[in-house]
Structure formats: C-alpha cells, structure tokens
Write a protein that holds these residues in place. Structure first.
Motif, PDB file in Angstrom:
ATOM      1  N   LEU A   1       0.905  -1.116  -0.254  1.00 11.91           N
ATOM      2  CA  LEU A   1      -0.089   0.008  -0.071  1.00 11.91           C
ATOM      3  C   LEU A   1       0.832   1.225   0.074  1.00 11.91           C
ATOM      4  O   LEU A   1       1.685   1.554   0.844  1.00 11.91           O
ATOM      5  N   ASP A   2       0.538   2.093  -1.024  1.00  7.19           N
ATOM      6  CA  ASP A   2       1.263   3.242  -1.112  1.00  7.19           C
ATOM      7  C   ASP A   2       0.370   4.271  -0.061  1.00  7.19           C
ATOM      8  O   ASP A   2      -0.898   4.258   0.242  1.00  7.19           O
ATOM      9  N   ILE A   3       1.203   5.181   0.513  1.00  7.01           N
ATOM     10  CA  ILE A   3       0.826   6.216   1.558  1.00  7.01           C
ATOM     11  C   ILE A   3       0.007   7.632   0.707  1.00  7.01           C
ATOM     12  O   ILE A   3      -1.243   7.974   0.929  1.00  7.01           O
ATOM     13  N   GLN A   4       0.938   8.273   0.045  1.00  9.21           N
ATOM     14  CA  GLN A   4       0.570   9.167  -0.638  1.00  9.21           C
ATOM     15  C   GLN A   4      -0.267   9.059  -1.728  1.00  9.21           C
ATOM     16  O   GLN A   4       0.583   8.728  -2.872  1.00  9.21           O
ATOM     17  N   MET A   5      -1.468   9.092  -2.126  1.00 11.08           N
ATOM     18  CA  MET A   5      -2.246   8.537  -3.163  1.00 11.08           C
ATOM     19  C   MET A   5      -3.081   9.873  -3.426  1.00 11.08           C
ATOM     20  O   MET A   5      -3.818  10.438  -2.514  1.00 11.08           O
TER      21      MET A   5
ATOM     22  N   THR B   1      -5.807   8.875   0.851  1.00  9.56           N
ATOM     23  CA  THR B   1      -4.383   8.583   1.355  1.00  9.56           C
ATOM     24  C   THR B   1      -4.552   6.873   1.672  1.00  9.56           C
ATOM     25  O   THR B   1      -5.670   6.507   1.884  1.00  9.56           O
ATOM     26  N   GLY B   2      -3.377   6.421   1.658  1.00 10.46           N
ATOM     27  CA  GLY B   2      -3.381   4.949   2.292  1.00 10.46           C
ATOM     28  C   GLY B   2      -3.821   4.831   3.752  1.00 10.46           C
ATOM     29  O   GLY B   2      -4.683   4.040   3.866  1.00 10.46           O
TER      30      GLY B   2
ATOM     31  N   THR C   1       6.243   3.558   0.146  1.00 10.36           N
ATOM     32  CA  THR C   1       6.157   4.884  -0.230  1.00 10.36           C
ATOM     33  C   THR C   1       7.505   5.901  -0.370  1.00 10.36           C
ATOM     34  O   THR C   1       8.609   5.335  -0.050  1.00 10.36           O
ATOM     35  N   ALA C   2       7.760   6.764  -1.105  1.00  8.50           N
ATOM     36  CA  ALA C   2       8.967   7.725  -1.079  1.00  8.50           C
ATOM     37  C   ALA C   2       9.276   8.552   0.044  1.00  8.50           C
ATOM     38  O   ALA C   2      10.226   9.493   0.117  1.00  8.50           O
TER      39      ALA C   2
ATOM     40  N   TYR D   1       7.723  -1.535   6.044  1.00 13.26           N
ATOM     41  CA  TYR D   1       7.678  -0.198   5.440  1.00 13.26           C
ATOM     42  C   TYR D   1       9.000  -0.223   4.519  1.00 13.26           C
ATOM     43  O   TYR D   1      10.182  -0.365   4.853  1.00 13.26           O
ATOM     44  N   LEU D   2       8.357  -0.028   3.030  1.00 12.56           N
ATOM     45  CA  LEU D   2       9.520   0.042   2.089  1.00 12.56           C
ATOM     46  C   LEU D   2       9.507   1.254   1.560  1.00 12.56           C
ATOM     47  O   LEU D   2       8.549   1.868   0.892  1.00 12.56           O
TER      48      LEU D   2
END
Length: 249
Positions: free
Chosen positions: A56-60, A64-65, A82-83, A99-100
């Motif tokens: 799951l990406d957080i900033q969408m 948001t995620g 997330t970046a 967390y990647l």
C-alpha cells in the motif's frame, strides 16, 4: 507455510506497480490477485477479494493509504510502500508488517514477505492492528474525514462538521448535508481534530466551535449547548470546563 499468500498492490504510480509485479512474479509463496491505482478501487477490491497481504502506497490522489484503511471491512496484513521517509517510524509504531522506502531493492521486498509468512497464523491481534493502522493521521490535525456509505465513499471536510456523537464502537458525524456513521472512537477525534475548532463537551459529543450559538443553564451546574440550527447537546462538568478554557469566559 504450504498455502500461498494472496497479494494485492494498491499504488498510483504505474512504474512502481510494474516494479512490484516483477519482484513478486516468481515468488513461490505469492499469488498476485491484481493491482489498484487509487484508494477507492483499493477499498472495493480488498473487501471483495480478501487478500492476505496488501502493498500500500501512502500518498495517493483522492484518498491516502491511511484513509483507505479506515474504510476496510476485511483486515489484511499491510506493507507500506512510499517515497516519504517521515512516515517510517509511525508505520512501525502502529504495527504495519513492514515499510518499504522507494526505491527499494528486490531483496528488501523479499525480507518483508518473509515477515508476513512468519506472522501468518498469529492473527490474535489482527483486528486491533488494523484499527491502530486506520486511526493514524499522517499530517497532524484532520482537515477531512473519509466515510463509506454502502458502495459510496464520501470525503467530509472538517469545516463542514457540526458535531460528532458517540454510538458505541461507532460515531455519527453530523454535517449540514446529513449524518454519516464511521467506525472510529471519540478519543480518536478528540486527539486528531484541532482543539481550537472542536471541543469535547460530553462523553457523547464533540462540537464545532463555529456552530455554537449559546450555552444555556437549565439546572444547577447543568448546561446545554445550543447550536445555530437549534440542536441542543448536553454538557458535562468536564465539558463545561473545556468550553470555559476554549472560549475564555
């Protein structure tokens, strides 16, 4: 572990989705169910397909995620992708599996999957875990709240909230357009709404300061708040103290 993990990707960037798919393609324990490019689609597919694991990406865009997690009926394991590294510590505090931080190498992703495999079968605290995930607000005080009404998702601006009422494990959020039910605690809203804009006046009520028209005494040391639409809400002793401190009277 003999059975495969059913996996879903929720990520708005196509390149990021493609990279994840290439990393997951030959993993012997992964069954990739599909991919979603936004949180709206993610809610629908997670509740429908019931994956074991979601990347799951957080900033969408749209939601948001973290907001997406608040709308889930099914409770999968979550690995955030997330970046933005400012979310890393909080992600672990609220018990995400991993967390990647983009860009991440394949061996880092494989290590994250190993964590999921290790946790499978240890599901005693799964519901509590997803609640803690969903009750995290990434950016300080809330300026909006997401709610699900059957098959529709609504985004409520906090500036349009009149008051919030406790209903056991849920709350009712009242706006000028109507009311919405949400599975969150009053404690969550009390700590995540700007205290200059919202006041806890009773164990059952949080009210928007901008909606208060009058504070009226009806018995000795008993008060009600009257809103601009003439709604009357009970005020507890601690709530009256909160009002006095916030409104300086």
């Amino acid at each position: 572990m003999s059975e495969k993990l059913n996996v879903l990707i929720v990520e708005d960037e196509e390149l990021a989705r493609d990279l994840l798919k290439s990393y997951l393609k030959d993993h012997p324990l992964v069954n990739l169910l599909g991919e979603c490019e936004n949180g709206f689609e993610g809610v629908q597919k997670i509740n429908e397909w019931k994956p074991d694991l979601v990347f799951l990406d957080i900033q969408m865009p749209k939601i948001t995620g973290f907001e997406m997690l608040q709308l889930l009926d099914h409770k999968p394991d979550i690995i955030f992708t997330t970046a933005y590294d400012q979310y890393a510590l909080k992600a672990f505090e609220i018990n995400a599996v991993d967390y990647l931080l983009k860009p991440f190498p394949k061996d880092r992703l494989l290590a994250a999957i190993d964590k999921v495999v290790e946790r499978q079968g240890k599901q005693d605290h799964q519901i509590d875990k997803i609640n803690r995930l969903s009750e995290y607000s990434a950016d300080g005080y809330l300026d909006r709240v997401v709610v699900k009404d059957r098959h529709k998702i609504h985004i409520l601006l906090t500036s349009n909230i009149r008051y919030i009422e406790s209903m056991d494990d849920y709350v009712l959020i009242y706006t000028n357009e109507g009311r919405h039910m949400k599975q969150n605690t009053m404690k969550f809203f009390e700590s995540h709404l700007d205290p200059h804009e919202f006041i806890r006046i009773h164990r059952s009520y949080i009210v928007s300061v901008s909606q208060i028209e009058e504070i009226q005494q009806y018995e000795k040391e008993s008060y009600v708040v009257i809103l601009k639409d003439k709604t009357k809400l009970k005020v507890s002793k601690s709530g009256y103290k909160n009002l006095k401190e916030a409104l300086d009277f």
